[in-house]
Design an enzyme around this catalytic site. Structure first.
Site, short mmCIF file in Angstrom:
data_model
loop_
_atom_site.label_atom_id
_atom_site.label_comp_id
_atom_site.label_asym_id
_atom_site.label_seq_id
_atom_site.Cartn_x
_atom_site.Cartn_y
_atom_site.Cartn_z
CD GLU A 8 -2.63 -105.34 83.41
OE1 GLU A 8 -2.60 -104.30 84.09
OE2 GLU A 8 -1.67 -105.73 82.72
CE LYS A 9 -5.71 -101.77 82.42
NZ LYS A 9 -4.37 -102.28 82.06
CG ASP A 102 -1.88 -103.48 80.44
OD1 ASP A 102 -2.66 -104.01 79.65
OD2 ASP A 102 -2.22 -102.56 81.22
CG ASP A 104 3.37 -102.44 81.97
OD1 ASP A 104 2.98 -103.54 82.42
OD2 ASP A 104 2.71 -101.41 82.08
CE1 TYR A 322 -0.38 -100.60 78.55
CE2 TYR A 322 1.90 -99.87 78.42
CZ TYR A 322 0.84 -100.38 79.16
OH TYR A 322 1.01 -100.66 80.48
NE ARG A 324 -1.84 -97.73 82.61
CZ ARG A 324 -2.37 -98.14 83.74
NH1 ARG A 324 -1.61 -98.74 84.63
NH2 ARG A 324 -3.64 -97.96 84.01
#
Length: 716
Positions: A8-9, A102, A104, A322, A324
């Site tokens: 994702e990043k 990520d 989620d 992580y 979040r």
């Protein structure tokens, strides 16, 4: 190419590539032997806007509502087109794709979008890692899972995005139209999460403003103890005691004075003396909300600041897991990593090595509980060894909070005796409580004796007679409700069920994740501040008059978290495969219909005024920015119609052509039939005439001659 890893990043891609072993670095991806690691840059695609469905939606017209798409295209973000093409080319040569979004729902959707939009048909596996350190990545790579198993998470994120789109765009446009029809002119932003958050703050502000302190009295007596001297006992009123309010507080001064007169000079008899040994476990690991609260209280950080720091500790420094997360429990399997993590902490933080050495990794606190762990677990340190001089002071402060809570899990419980003494005097009951610490346990990490409110109580004997040295009437006043802060508001959003009246909604939100997500709560608060709805007053967040006026326009359905409760029930069902996106669509349709009906019923009867310039738009009344009255403008201004008129007694002033009986009628464009407009050139200040429909493609212009268009100079 064997495997294509899509993170994702960029920071996650770099950590993964370094773990796999980089053989070549190129622009946009890493070669790791036969594998390739690439990454998105957040969302590469975005949902289509209303005007992407139909150009007429570029103008906000109440008559066009509700906007109800039947299909939901994703459009590439212009700034990421090159990245999309590059990943698309890599996908064409991939034998297998490894999804590294990520852990989620949103991370699942983000990378799935890239895979689906590029029509990749090969096998896809999911790498689920809660941290970016080598130990966690090794375990995640050894436990790859077919990506199809996470389809429910993707569909839940899809459904939530569509629901927020429909409620946000339709609600904002409908109630902005209502606001303008009432002459207020302000844009009314409606959001499923932002609106109830704002309403929560506004309600607390109202309670604060309307609060009237209530005086009450606490009755206490001082008795003589042969060893410890004076001991104070508090009066325990009977349920049927006269002079009490509904919360059991003594508010009658007459009753208070009568008690004092009966107690002075009397003797108290000890009726009970009990000791109860208690064990207090350590605080659980941090969720994003609770670490935000701790950082706000200790360092004055905002929710957005804390998220940014936690994200940096996770992504850049790989020192924590992580961030979040709404969960503050830990998976039991993770407990086995304790010796390795503690060893890394000893290396990273030599100043606290004594506390680390005294930690016992065989201790397993109640924080380790698989039944309480959701898709994520609490924020804890990783086994990453690093030079902490690379951290900013703020990053180091937050890291130390995480480390402190983790080490506490390997200390014995805080052990203490709760001592209770009861006595009677003049037929009234009294009591005192004390606390005697037996073992500091984990509390020694937080400072000796911290949090102890009750003093140690001396020993008494049942039946012992104690002389009353004095009796007191302590005057107290009720305190106002505490306003929200940058730390307490995200916690309230996470635990919004506490503010709900409906039992079903309370249960749904208690089992769910509150309103918003750990990642969005801080940005939502910042956005409310940016729009002028929330402001900082010292350490508190308060709602503005603009916010309170806006909330007055809105129906209860969007001001209460009950909407999120209804959403949560269906979204959780989508994750579990019980509900479908179509089920959620029906839930959203009902909410939008309710919003439209409310706005329509509240809309005042206003005469419709057709724009005399473009003949297609409607004139709308607006408040002037300087506060000096109103004016009327065409609602097709985004399509090029710049007609405006002064306000005369709540109606637009007639155009000059209608005011003068001998005036010529409005001039039409000879090309498309719309109205011509007289304008002034910026370059030389001379006037010319242009078509009101130039944004629709009409390029007719003519020079100005004595206030009229010179058609012989026209250009089409």
């Amino acid at each position: 190419m064997r495997n294509l890893f899509i993170a994702e990043k960029p920071s996650v891609a770099q950590a993964l590539a370094e773990h796999l072993g980089v053989t070549q670095r190129t622009q946009g991806y890493y070669l790791c032997g036969n594998d390739v690691v690439t990454n998105c840059v957040g969302h590469l695609f975005e949902m289509a806007m209303p005007e992407d469905y139909d150009k007429r939606f570029a103008t906000w017209n109440f008559e066009d509502l509700p906007i109800a798409p039947t299909h939901w295209p994703w459009l590439p973000k212009k700034q990421h087109i090159a990245r999309i093409r590059q990943i698309g080319e890599l996908l064409r040569h991939a034998e297998c794709v490894i999804h590294v979004g990520d852990p989620d729902n949103e991370g699942q959707l983000l990378v799935d979008n890239v895979i689906l939009e590029n029509r990749y048909r090969g096998p896809v596996m999911r790498l689920w890692a809660q941290a970016c350190d080598p130990v966690t990545l090794s375990k995640a790579l050894a436990n790859l899972t077919p990506n199809d198993r996470f389809r429910g998470m993707r569909d839940s994120a899809l459904a939530r995005g569509r629901g927020d789109w429909r409620i946000g765009f339709n609600g904002t446009r409908a109630f902005t139209a209502l606001s303008r029809a009432l002459g207020r002119g302000a844009v009314v932003h409606v959001g499923r999460v932002s609106t109830p958050t704002l309403a929560l703050v506004a309600e607390r502000d109202k309670q604060f403003a309307n609060f009237k302190p209530i005086p009450y009295f606490v009755i206490a007596i001082d008795v003589a103890h042969p060893v410890s001297g004076t001991v104070r006992l508090k009066w325990q009123p009977r349920d049927d005691q006269a002079g009490l309010d509904e919360k059991g507080r003594l508010t009658s001064s007459l009753v208070a004075d009568e008690l004092l007169s009966r107690l002075r000079g009397r003797v108290a008899s000890v009726s009970a003396f009990e000791t109860d040994t208690k064990l207090e476990g350590p605080p659980r690991a941090f969720s994003l909300a609770t670490i935000g609260l701790a950082a706000s209280r200790k360092f004055g950080m905002t929710a957005a600041d804390t998220l940014k720091i936690c994200q940096s500790l996770y992504e850049t420094h790989k020192l924590t897991t992580y961030p979040r997360t709404d969960c503050d429990y830990l998976p039991e399997a993770q407990h086995a990593s304790a010796p390795e993590v503690l060893a890394a902490l000893r290396s990273n933080l030599p100043d606290i090595e004594r506390f680390i050495d005294e930690a016992d990794p065989t201790i397993k606190s109640k924080t380790w509980d698989d039944t309480k762990v959701t898709a994520h677990y609490g924020i804890i340190p990783t086994a990453m060894r690093a030079d902490l001089r690379a951290l900013s002071p703020a990053e180091l402060a937050v890291y130390q909070l995480v480390v402190q809570a983790y080490i506490a899990q390997f200390y014995p419980p805080h052990k203490f005796d709760v001592i209770t003494m009861r006595a009677s005097a003049a037929d009234e009951a009294f009591a005192a409580k004390g606390k005697h610490v037996l073992e500091a346990g984990w509390r020694q990490l937080y400072g000796a004796g911290e949090g102890e409110e009750d003093p140690d109580l001396p020993t008494f004997t049942v039946g012992e007679q104690l002389e009353i040295q004095d009796a007191h009437r302590l005057e107290k006043r009720t305190t106002h409700p505490e306003r929200f802060t940058e730390g307490t508001l995200p916690v309230a959003m996470e635990n919004i069920y506490r503010y709900m009246e409906d039992d079903a909604d309370r249960a749904s939100l208690k089992d769910g994740d509150g309103i918003g997500t750990p990642a969005t709560r801080g940005p939502i608060i910042e956005e409310l501040k940016r729009r002028g709805y929330l402001v900082n007053s010292g350490k508190f967040l308060v709602s503005t008059p603009a916010a309170q006026a806006m909330l007055e326009l809105l129906p209860p359905v969007v001001k209460s978290a009950s909407l999120t409760a209804a959403f949560s029930r269906v979204l959780r069902g989508i994750e579990q495969g019980v509900n479908t996106i179509e089920d959620f669509q029906r839930t959203t349709d009902n909410v939008v219909d309710e919003l439209m009906a409310f706005a329509r019923a509240a809309m005042p009867e206003v005469a419709r005024h057709v724009c005399p310039a473009c003949d297609g738009g409607q004139l709308q009344r607006h408040a002037r920015r300087d506060g000096r009255g109103h004016f009327w403008g065409c609602n097709r201004y985004k399509l090029g119609c710049s007609y405006s008129a002064n306000d005369v007694d709540g109606a637009p002033a007639a155009p000059a052509a209608e005011q003068a009986s001998d005036a010529e009628p409005a001039i039409s464009c000879p090309t498309c039939g719309r109205g011509l407009q007289r304008k002034q050139r910026r370059t030389d200040g001379h006037y010319f005439w242009g078509c009101a429909g130039y944004r629709d493609g009409c390029r007719f212009t003519a020079e100005d001659r004595d206030g009229a268009p010179a058609f012989e100079s026209a250009r089409a």
